[in-house]
Design a protein around this motif. Structure first.
Motif, mmCIF file in Angstrom:
data_model
loop_
_atom_site.group_PDB
_atom_site.id
_atom_site.type_symbol
_atom_site.label_atom_id
_atom_site.label_comp_id
_atom_site.label_asym_id
_atom_site.label_seq_id
_atom_site.Cartn_x
_atom_site.Cartn_y
_atom_site.Cartn_z
ATOM 1 N N PRO A 1 0.810 -1.189 -0.055
ATOM 2 C CA PRO A 1 -0.178 -0.043 0.025
ATOM 3 C C PRO A 1 0.908 1.326 0.089
ATOM 4 C CG PRO A 1 0.127 -0.937 2.351
ATOM 5 C CD PRO A 1 0.750 -1.871 1.262
ATOM 6 N N LEU A 2 2.170 1.066 0.230
ATOM 7 C CA LEU A 2 3.190 2.355 0.410
ATOM 8 C C LEU A 2 3.626 2.791 -1.106
ATOM 9 C CD1 LEU A 2 4.123 1.921 3.842
ATOM 10 C CD2 LEU A 2 2.583 3.507 3.161
ATOM 11 N N ASP A 3 4.588 1.800 -1.549
ATOM 12 C CA ASP A 3 5.229 1.794 -2.867
ATOM 13 C C ASP A 3 4.594 1.165 -3.949
ATOM 14 O OD1 ASP A 3 5.864 -0.628 -2.710
ATOM 15 O OD2 ASP A 3 8.069 -0.513 -2.550
ATOM 16 N N ARG B 1 9.375 -3.847 5.172
ATOM 17 C CA ARG B 1 7.709 -4.082 5.884
ATOM 18 C C ARG B 1 7.084 -5.303 5.715
ATOM 19 N NH1 ARG B 1 6.123 0.592 8.086
ATOM 20 N NH2 ARG B 1 3.931 -0.092 8.187
ATOM 21 N N ARG B 2 6.558 -5.763 6.615
ATOM 22 C CA ARG B 2 6.010 -7.002 6.617
ATOM 23 C C ARG B 2 4.303 -7.031 6.703
ATOM 24 N NH1 ARG B 2 8.586 -10.373 11.399
ATOM 25 N NH2 ARG B 2 8.089 -8.745 12.843
ATOM 26 N N TYR B 3 3.498 -7.500 6.218
ATOM 27 C CA TYR B 3 1.974 -7.138 6.354
ATOM 28 C C TYR B 3 1.475 -8.710 6.659
ATOM 29 C CZ TYR B 3 2.742 -2.816 3.965
ATOM 30 O OH TYR B 3 3.082 -1.721 3.705
ATOM 31 N N PRO B 4 0.821 -8.955 7.864
ATOM 32 C CA PRO B 4 0.265 -10.403 8.402
ATOM 33 C C PRO B 4 -0.889 -10.754 7.292
ATOM 34 C CG PRO B 4 -0.463 -8.575 9.618
ATOM 35 C CD PRO B 4 0.496 -7.703 8.773
ATOM 36 N N ILE B 5 -1.015 -12.021 7.421
ATOM 37 C CA ILE B 5 -2.316 -12.673 6.636
ATOM 38 C C ILE B 5 -3.225 -13.050 7.817
ATOM 39 C CG2 ILE B 5 -3.079 -14.329 5.134
ATOM 40 C CD1 ILE B 5 -0.449 -14.119 3.575
ATOM 41 N N LEU C 1 -3.692 -5.476 4.422
ATOM 42 C CA LEU C 1 -2.876 -4.436 3.667
ATOM 43 C C LEU C 1 -2.984 -2.963 3.817
ATOM 44 C CD1 LEU C 1 -2.593 -6.530 0.401
ATOM 45 C CD2 LEU C 1 -0.875 -6.153 1.890
ATOM 46 N N LEU C 2 -3.364 -2.520 4.968
ATOM 47 C CA LEU C 2 -3.326 -1.172 5.514
ATOM 48 C C LEU C 2 -2.068 -0.681 5.565
ATOM 49 C CD1 LEU C 2 -6.683 -1.193 7.382
ATOM 50 C CD2 LEU C 2 -6.488 -0.473 5.132
ATOM 51 N N PRO C 3 -1.627 0.572 5.320
ATOM 52 C CA PRO C 3 -0.282 1.089 5.865
ATOM 53 C C PRO C 3 -0.125 0.601 7.212
ATOM 54 C CG PRO C 3 -1.410 2.593 4.233
ATOM 55 C CD PRO C 3 -2.461 1.487 4.418
ATOM 56 N N SER C 4 -1.251 1.129 8.047
ATOM 57 C CA SER C 4 -0.969 0.768 9.655
ATOM 58 C C SER C 4 -0.758 -0.663 10.025
ATOM 59 C CB SER C 4 -2.165 1.631 10.328
ATOM 60 O OG SER C 4 -3.334 0.835 9.867
ATOM 61 N N SER C 5 -1.009 -1.566 9.034
ATOM 62 C CA SER C 5 -0.741 -2.837 9.541
ATOM 63 C C SER C 5 0.545 -3.256 9.390
ATOM 64 C CB SER C 5 -2.018 -3.867 8.730
ATOM 65 O OG SER C 5 -3.327 -3.625 8.881
ATOM 66 N N GLY C 6 1.243 -2.605 8.389
ATOM 67 C CA GLY C 6 2.464 -2.996 8.116
ATOM 68 C C GLY C 6 3.434 -2.852 9.325
ATOM 69 N N GLU C 7 4.227 -3.770 9.361
ATOM 70 C CA GLU C 7 5.337 -3.521 10.418
ATOM 71 C C GLU C 7 6.685 -3.410 10.047
ATOM 72 O OE1 GLU C 7 6.364 -7.242 12.909
ATOM 73 O OE2 GLU C 7 5.151 -6.085 14.380
ATOM 74 N N GLN C 8 7.407 -2.473 10.242
ATOM 75 C CA GLN C 8 9.048 -2.250 9.702
ATOM 76 C C GLN C 8 9.799 -3.332 10.486
ATOM 77 O OE1 GLN C 8 9.618 0.505 7.879
ATOM 78 N NE2 GLN C 8 11.406 -0.389 7.498
ATOM 79 N N VAL C 9 10.750 -4.003 9.887
ATOM 80 C CA VAL C 9 11.546 -5.004 10.346
ATOM 81 C C VAL C 9 13.008 -4.562 10.404
ATOM 82 C CG1 VAL C 9 10.070 -6.802 9.599
ATOM 83 C CG2 VAL C 9 12.124 -6.124 8.168
ATOM 84 N N SER C 10 13.819 -5.109 11.373
ATOM 85 C CA SER C 10 15.276 -4.729 11.552
ATOM 86 C C SER C 10 15.855 -5.324 10.547
ATOM 87 C CB SER C 10 15.767 -5.173 12.966
ATOM 88 O OG SER C 10 15.736 -6.651 12.929
#
Length: 94
Positions: free
Chosen positions: A14-16, A40-44, A51-60
């Motif tokens: 949803p971002l790029d 970024r990862r998005y859960p299923i 796939l909402l931007p707020s559902s994504g999680e930044q990873v290290s």
């Protein structure tokens, strides 16, 4: 969701707006859609990609490398192993 699911070909970050890589579940949950470009990862959840931007999680950086390794070793062919998430029929170019 399986690696050969036709829906996977049209799902985009949803971002790029680029393609996502399907990562099989690692013990719990239904798996993850991963964008290696933005790390970024998005859960299923219950088979439905969140796939909402707020559902994504930044990873290290460390987790990013682990996810790429996991995708490269995935026997389902969900990842192409190069870390870009591009290629294959229907793949969008960033």
């Amino acid at each position: 969701m399986k690696a050969d699911d036709p829906l996977l070909r049209i799902l985009a970050c949803p971002l790029d707006k680029g393609p996502l890589r399907l990562l099989a579940p690692d013990g719990e949950g239904d798996g993850t859609l991963y964008n290696p470009r933005l790390r970024r990862r998005y859960p299923i959840v219950d088979g439905v990609p969140q796939l909402l931007p707020s559902s994504g999680e930044q990873v290290s950086e460390e987790e990013h490398e682990e996810l790429l390794t996991r995708a490269a070793e995935d026997p389902s062919g969900a990842g192409n192993g190069d870390g870009t998430g591009t290629g294959g029929p229907g793949a969008a170019t960033p």
